[in-house]
Design an enzyme around this catalytic site. Structure first.
Site, mmCIF file in Angstrom:
data_model
loop_
_atom_site.group_PDB
_atom_site.id
_atom_site.type_symbol
_atom_site.label_atom_id
_atom_site.label_comp_id
_atom_site.label_asym_id
_atom_site.label_seq_id
_atom_site.Cartn_x
_atom_site.Cartn_y
_atom_site.Cartn_z
ATOM 1 N N SER A 1 -15.494 16.985 17.833
ATOM 2 C CA SER A 1 -14.983 17.741 18.973
ATOM 3 C C SER A 1 -15.121 16.947 20.275
ATOM 4 O O SER A 1 -14.627 15.835 20.375
ATOM 5 C CB SER A 1 -15.688 19.101 19.023
ATOM 6 O OG SER A 1 -15.058 19.980 19.923
ATOM 7 N N ASP B 1 -6.314 24.350 14.235
ATOM 8 C CA ASP B 1 -7.363 24.144 15.231
ATOM 9 C C ASP B 1 -6.865 24.552 16.609
ATOM 10 O O ASP B 1 -5.946 23.930 17.158
ATOM 11 C CB ASP B 1 -7.768 22.666 15.232
ATOM 12 C CG ASP B 1 -9.026 22.390 16.039
ATOM 13 O OD1 ASP B 1 -9.394 23.233 16.877
ATOM 14 O OD2 ASP B 1 -9.642 21.331 15.828
ATOM 15 N N HIS C 1 -12.622 24.102 12.794
ATOM 16 C CA HIS C 1 -13.075 23.167 13.823
ATOM 17 C C HIS C 1 -14.594 23.022 13.764
ATOM 18 O O HIS C 1 -15.126 21.902 13.796
ATOM 19 C CB HIS C 1 -12.630 23.675 15.209
ATOM 20 C CG HIS C 1 -12.972 22.759 16.340
ATOM 21 N ND1 HIS C 1 -12.114 21.784 16.791
ATOM 22 C CD2 HIS C 1 -14.087 22.672 17.108
ATOM 23 C CE1 HIS C 1 -12.688 21.131 17.797
ATOM 24 N NE2 HIS C 1 -13.877 21.652 18.010
#
EC number: 3.1.1.13
Length: 324
Positions: free
Chosen positions: A136, A270, A299
């Site tokens: 991320s 996502d 995610h």
């Protein structure tokens, strides 16, 4: 590489100050100190995990253990929390009690980049090669690390569900930006009140929040209890507010300069980095190793798919490791 056994692996846990901020480090393997240049027993390679946000190391406990097993326990696998994304143990403050101002705004996005570079400088010999596995916002941090410290011996960077552009414009960003940038202080009082609850009640609340998952990693539940700490949640939300404002344009220059070292892994559903972000980067870098998830992983894969993700990564890196 052979599939690793499920027997327990050596796991070392420590809380340190890095750039003056409390930092939680988890280390898989017998290697606890990689900073001694004169040591003949140093491994050739370190796998270092750069977390997403929340950047609590505990979320990646199962992931690094599975990765270490998949690597046949040949290389250390470390995860370093973001600065201040932890609940320090009793007797340790969130900020080091010192007159030295190590880094301005260490809890902000830029500070988190410098925090990781500082950690490597102080704790890892410059002769050790690195595999950076980022998740991320950790992917943005990793690209910034490679940009600012080209001397790092990065063998490969694996960027999982990369939030490296247009975060505020993503579906989730549109929902969260007003909350993070204007209303985050309103969350502190409820968190403060909840912090007084018994640990068992906190765990029950976390289980209720994650009830929609078929399987949930137990370490994720215990780690989530840290989110009842006001200092911890304040640092998490502050960093997130900066992400919405600062992660705008994709750094295509750094990507181009390091393309052969990068593996991108995008999700199909996502809401932080939607599939058209994948389509666009794939078009801009047709020779890049840019993959689209075919397994439907979320995610926040650390909540329920750590072992599956670790198995994929060890498979991706087989050729690199055989050439060492």
């Amino acid at each position: 590489m052979r599939p690793g056994s499920e027997e327990p692996v050596p796991l070392h846990e420590e809380f340190i100050y890095c750039c003056g901020a409390a930092t939680h480090v988890l280390k898989c393997g017998p290697w606890k100190d990689l900073s001694k240049d004169e040591s003949k027993n140093l491994p050739r390679l370190l796998f270092m995990i750069i977390p997403g946000n929340p950047g609590l190391a505990g979320y990646y406990r199962t992931f690094i253990q599975a990765l270490y097993r998949g690597l046949n326990q040949q290389y250390p696998v470390w995860v370093v929390s973001h600065a201040g994304h932890c609940k320090p143990p009793s007797g340790m403050e969130m900020i080091e009690d010192t007159d030295i101002k190590e880094l301005e705004d260490v809890f902000g996005l830029n500070g988190q980049v410098e925090h990781k570079l500082n950690f490597l400088k102080k704790n890892v010999s410059k002769d050790i090669k690195l595999v950076l596995i980022a998740h991320s916002i950790g992917c943005y941090i990793t690209l910034e690390m490679m940009k600012r410290a080209s001397e790092l011996q990065v063998l490969r960077s694996v960027l999982l569900f990369p939030t490296i552009e247009r975060m505020a414009q993503s579906p989730q960003g549109k929902l969260m930006t007003p909350l993070l940038c204007k209303l985050r202080y309103a969350l502190y009082m409820p968190v403060y009140l909840l912090s007084f609850l018994p640990e068992g009640v906190k765990a029950s609340l976390v289980r209720f929040a994650l009830r929609g998952m078929k399987t949930c990693d137990e370490s994720s539940i215990t780690t989530s209890i840290n989110l009842f700490s006001v200092d911890c949640i304040a640092n998490i939300l502050y960093m997130a507010s900066q992400e919405m404002m600062k992660v705008v344009e994709r750094d295509s220059t750094t990507i181009k300069q390091n393309l052969k070292k990068l593996i991108f892994y995008y999700g199909t559903g996502d809401s932080w980095c939607p599939q058209h972000y994948y389509d666009e980067i794939k078009m801009d870098f047709p020779d890049g190793d840019i993959r689209l998830c075919e397994k439907g992983l979320r995610h926040a894969f650390v909540l329920d798919a750590s072992k599956e993700m670790a198995a994929m990564i060890t498979d991706w890196l087989q050729d690199d490791l055989t050439k060492l």
